[in-house]
Design a protein around this motif. Structure first.
Motif, mmCIF file in Angstrom:
data_model
loop_
_atom_site.group_PDB
_atom_site.id
_atom_site.type_symbol
_atom_site.label_atom_id
_atom_site.label_comp_id
_atom_site.label_asym_id
_atom_site.label_seq_id
_atom_site.Cartn_x
_atom_site.Cartn_y
_atom_site.Cartn_z
ATOM 1 N N ARG A 334 0.833 -1.370 0.106
ATOM 2 C CA ARG A 334 -0.488 0.416 0.471
ATOM 3 C C ARG A 334 0.768 1.323 -0.301
ATOM 4 N N ARG A 335 2.235 1.018 0.803
ATOM 5 C CA ARG A 335 2.976 2.389 1.085
ATOM 6 C C ARG A 335 4.189 1.978 -0.242
ATOM 7 N N LEU A 336 4.691 0.665 -0.565
ATOM 8 C CA LEU A 336 5.873 0.884 -1.473
ATOM 9 C C LEU A 336 5.763 0.469 -2.504
ATOM 10 N N SER A 337 6.428 0.654 -3.609
ATOM 11 C CA SER A 337 5.929 -0.095 -5.007
ATOM 12 C C SER A 337 6.964 -1.391 -4.973
ATOM 13 N N PRO A 338 6.507 -2.026 -5.814
ATOM 14 C CA PRO A 338 6.880 -3.620 -6.009
ATOM 15 C C PRO A 338 8.130 -3.981 -6.586
ATOM 16 N N LYS A 339 9.154 -2.735 -7.033
ATOM 17 C CA LYS A 339 9.852 -2.378 -7.263
ATOM 18 C C LYS A 339 10.864 -2.863 -6.189
ATOM 19 N N VAL A 340 11.173 -1.284 -5.161
ATOM 20 C CA VAL A 340 11.487 -1.652 -3.333
ATOM 21 C C VAL A 340 11.359 -2.535 -3.295
ATOM 22 N N ILE A 341 10.197 -2.940 -2.631
ATOM 23 C CA ILE A 341 9.951 -4.636 -2.107
ATOM 24 C C ILE A 341 10.441 -5.662 -2.803
ATOM 25 N N ALA A 342 10.242 -6.157 -3.867
ATOM 26 C CA ALA A 342 11.198 -7.029 -4.172
ATOM 27 C C ALA A 342 12.623 -6.721 -4.061
ATOM 28 N N ARG A 343 13.247 -5.978 -4.876
ATOM 29 C CA ARG A 343 14.633 -5.100 -4.728
ATOM 30 C C ARG A 343 15.568 -5.806 -2.803
ATOM 31 N N ILE A 344 14.334 -5.479 -2.059
ATOM 32 C CA ILE A 344 15.010 -5.723 -0.968
ATOM 33 C C ILE A 344 14.548 -7.437 -0.681
ATOM 34 N N GLY A 345 13.758 -7.621 -0.958
ATOM 35 C CA GLY A 345 13.892 -9.716 -1.031
ATOM 36 C C GLY A 345 14.668 -10.189 -1.904
ATOM 37 N N GLN A 346 15.478 -9.453 -3.224
ATOM 38 C CA GLN A 346 16.304 -9.957 -3.911
ATOM 39 C C GLN A 346 17.584 -10.196 -3.431
ATOM 40 N N LEU A 347 18.296 -8.299 -2.814
ATOM 41 C CA LEU A 347 19.132 -8.983 -1.704
ATOM 42 C C LEU A 347 18.905 -9.639 -0.516
ATOM 43 N N GLY A 348 18.132 -9.374 -0.151
ATOM 44 C CA GLY A 348 17.619 -10.581 0.895
ATOM 45 C C GLY A 348 18.389 -11.808 1.027
ATOM 46 N N LEU A 349 17.498 -12.318 -0.575
ATOM 47 C CA LEU A 349 17.929 -13.808 -0.559
ATOM 48 C C LEU A 349 19.698 -13.241 -0.764
ATOM 49 N N VAL A 350 20.366 -13.553 -1.641
ATOM 50 C CA VAL A 350 22.023 -12.797 -1.554
ATOM 51 C C VAL A 350 22.425 -13.061 -0.278
ATOM 52 N N ALA A 351 21.911 -12.752 0.487
ATOM 53 C CA ALA A 351 22.782 -12.402 1.876
ATOM 54 C C ALA A 351 22.077 -13.499 2.855
ATOM 55 N N ALA A 352 20.886 -14.238 2.685
ATOM 56 C CA ALA A 352 20.585 -15.807 3.054
ATOM 57 C C ALA A 352 22.023 -16.682 2.355
ATOM 58 N N SER A 353 22.274 -16.329 0.870
ATOM 59 C CA SER A 353 22.295 -17.872 0.374
ATOM 60 C C SER A 353 24.530 -17.579 1.151
ATOM 61 N N LEU A 354 24.092 -16.376 1.325
ATOM 62 C CA LEU A 354 26.129 -16.311 1.764
ATOM 63 C C LEU A 354 26.058 -16.081 3.618
ATOM 64 N N VAL A 355 24.903 -16.382 4.145
ATOM 65 C CA VAL A 355 25.228 -16.438 5.977
ATOM 66 C C VAL A 355 24.790 -17.711 5.916
ATOM 67 N N LEU A 356 23.987 -18.415 4.818
ATOM 68 C CA LEU A 356 24.449 -20.421 4.822
ATOM 69 C C LEU A 356 25.051 -20.621 4.141
ATOM 70 N N ILE A 368 23.089 -19.339 13.057
ATOM 71 C CA ILE A 368 23.461 -19.383 11.915
ATOM 72 C C ILE A 368 23.022 -19.419 10.711
ATOM 73 N N PHE A 369 23.390 -20.809 10.620
ATOM 74 C CA PHE A 369 21.982 -21.270 9.350
ATOM 75 C C PHE A 369 21.088 -21.383 10.272
ATOM 76 N N ALA A 370 20.539 -21.687 10.688
ATOM 77 C CA ALA A 370 18.966 -21.057 11.632
ATOM 78 C C ALA A 370 18.431 -20.284 10.617
#
Length: 536
Positions: A334-356, A368-370
């Motif tokens: 309702r407040r943010l565009s799909p581009k902003v939300i998706a980019r947060i998610g995509q950056l989160g995927l990169v970060a999650a892969s590195l954490v794993l 760390i695994f959890a």
């Protein structure tokens, strides 16, 4: 159930089952292998071809939805899917399991999935449509969340077969409440081009099959000298033939349009930047999800010896986060565009892969695994809340089925690639690492030569606890068997590390697709128009 949200409830139930099949069995792989006297490689192929069947025939399913009507396609697809689930529940061997699950269920899903997307867009508008697509994303998230737990619980305390029996019941409920869903789309009188169907299906099957076989035949140089083409691995030739057939498919579609005939896919919609960004991001999302849900259960069960329920519990942080952040993504929309939300998610995927990647230790028993699994789920949840609406909002009402079909192709092609590609990285790297470690070990030369000879065609993925007995049965001493078991366990760990690295690489690629996602809040204009019409 006949209120405003009745339609999305019925459609979300169908979506739940479609996604459940992609996650529920991963925690039960080792049990199914034993029950059906088959192999991990055969199960990988079965899981891959379930989603590949959907990807290969999804465009046909979407077109049949236009011809028959979207609700009728949903009904027929639900019946076919239920028949496949019933067959799978009773499967006496891997062949019947493959036919029931990978083929019949897959063919039912090619009618259901495009119909779900088109009917959501048909039944809702404005922010209600955004919310409805988020509900569909959340239904997928819930399936991902409870799938490993349902599969783990039933496999541990009853049988994995009850999972598929339960799917028959859910699809029966969908059929019972089918009239809650409105279908306002006009049926189209057109002839489906059979050549287009064959070209698209053959192209996708060959490309994914080639990727699936990299673990056995190698990428370029052959790992099996008796399976070669011009002295090289067959893989690049298979993928090349698939790519040529895919090119011919697009040539065929353009020719049909010039002749005034109905194409299987109107290639013009692929020129829409928003649609390309949506389905590309969706494909990456499902690649990462399928990859994670294949390699992590394999390691937990075969390397660490966890049962199906314990495996499901270890995956639970990802599942919970996926559901929570699907809901959060809907609120943020309702407040943010799909581009902003998706980019947060995509950056989160990169970060999650590195954490794993940094979490890998012999027991995967650390915070760390959890945290990596929770972060993965959060990122995937944000993406799930946005991408369905992004894709379907890119086209007009006449192209809803077609867009739903394209979305289904990318979704299931991503799942196929995740299982085939990331799974093959794990299995192929296990072979390479194990062979190198044996050659560098203090095992006697004759023992090394014997192991090298027996693993020439690849190292089988087996439980680490079974290696000493296998080695002793092959004539090794107790001390040599224990040393070989230690080498195998270390090789499993390193192959998991490389698989997480591959996921990180794929996740980085997701950022490429987000460039053309909508930079404005979707649904706001339609909502304003509805309010203005109501007040006038």
């Amino acid at each position: 159930m006949a209120g405003r949200w009745g339609a999305v409830t019925v459609l979300a139930s169908a979506q739940f089952v479609m996604t459940l099949d992609s996650t529920v069995m991963n925690v039960s792989i080792s049990t199914v292998v034993k029950d059906l006297h088959t192999t991990i490689a055969a199960m990988q192929a079965t899981i891959t071809f379930y989603t590949l069947t959907m990807a290969a025939f999804m465009l046909l399913g979407a077109k049949l939805g236009d011809v028959w009507g979207r609700r009728r396609a949903l009904i027929i697809g639900s019946i076919v899917y239920a028949v496949g689930s019933g067959t799978t529940a009773l499967a006496p061997n891997i062949v019947v399991l493959f036919l029931g699950w990978s083929v019949v269920e897959g063919l039912g899903a090619v009618l259901v999935i495009p119909a779900i997307a088109a009917l959501i867009a048909d039944n809702y508008s404005g922010h209600a449509r955004v919310t409805a697509f988020a509900v569909i994303g959340a239904a997928s998230g819930v399936a991902v969340a409870v799938g490993p737990l349902i599969g783990g619980f039933l496999t541990t305390y009853a049988s994995w077969r009850y999972v598929f029996a339960g799917e028959v019941v859910i699809m029966a409920i969908v059929l019972l409440f089918r009239n809650v869903v409105s279908d306002n789309g006009a049926r189209k009188h057109l002839r489906i081009d059979v050549l287009s169907v064959l070209l698209s299906a053959a192209a996708l099957v060959l490309i994914v099959y080639g990727l699936l076989q990299t673990k056995t035949w190698g990428w370029i140089l052959p790992t099996q000298q008796d399976v070669t083409v011009l002295g090289l691995s067959p893989v690049p030739f298979i993928i090349a033939i698939g790519s040529v057939l895919l090119w011919l498919f697009f040539v065929r579609q353009r020719a049909l349009i010039r002749q005034g005939r109905a194409p299987l896919l109107n290639t013009a919609i692929l020129r829409l930047r928003q649609l390309r960004a949506g389905v590309g991001s969706l494909g990456i999302q499902y690649t990462v999800t399928a990859g994670l849900f294949f390699i992590v259960p394999i390691y937990l069960q075969l390397a660490l010896g966890y049962d199906a329920l314990a495996t499901g519990l270890r995956i639970f942080p990802l599942s919970v986060a996926l559901v929570l952040f699907s809901i959060l993504g809907t609120a943020l929309a309702r407040r943010l565009s799909p581009k902003v939300i998706a980019r947060i998610g995509q950056l989160g995927l990169v970060a999650a892969s590195l954490v794993l990647l940094g979490s890998v230790d012999p027991k995967l028993n650390n915070w760390i695994f959890a945290a990596g699994m929770f972060l993965s789920g959060a990122a995937l949840g944000l993406l799930a809340s946005q991408l369905g609406n992004v894709t379907m909002s890119a086209v007009g009402d006449d192209e809803l089925s077609e867009a739903g079909g394209v979305q289904g192709v990318y979704q299931n092609l991503g799942s196929s690639l995740g299982t085939a590609l990331i799974g093959s990285v794990m299995i192929a790297s296990l072979t390479t690492i194990f062979a190198g470690a044996v050659a560098a070990s203090t095992l006697p030369a004759d023992v090394q030569q014997e192991i090298s000879s027996r693993t020439q065609g690849g190292v089988a993925v087996v439980a680490a606890a079974d290696v000493p007995k296998i080695a002793q049965d092959a004539g090794l001493t107790s001390e040599q068997s224990d040393q070989l078991a230690s080498i195998y366990s270390t090789s499993q760990l390193e192959s998991l590390r490389l698989s997480f690295a591959a996921l990180a690489f794929v996740s980085v690629g997701a950022l490429f697709f987000s460039r053309n996602l909508p930079a404005q809040v979707l649904g706001r204009e339609s909502e304003d128009e509805e309010e203005a019409a109501a007040s006038s």
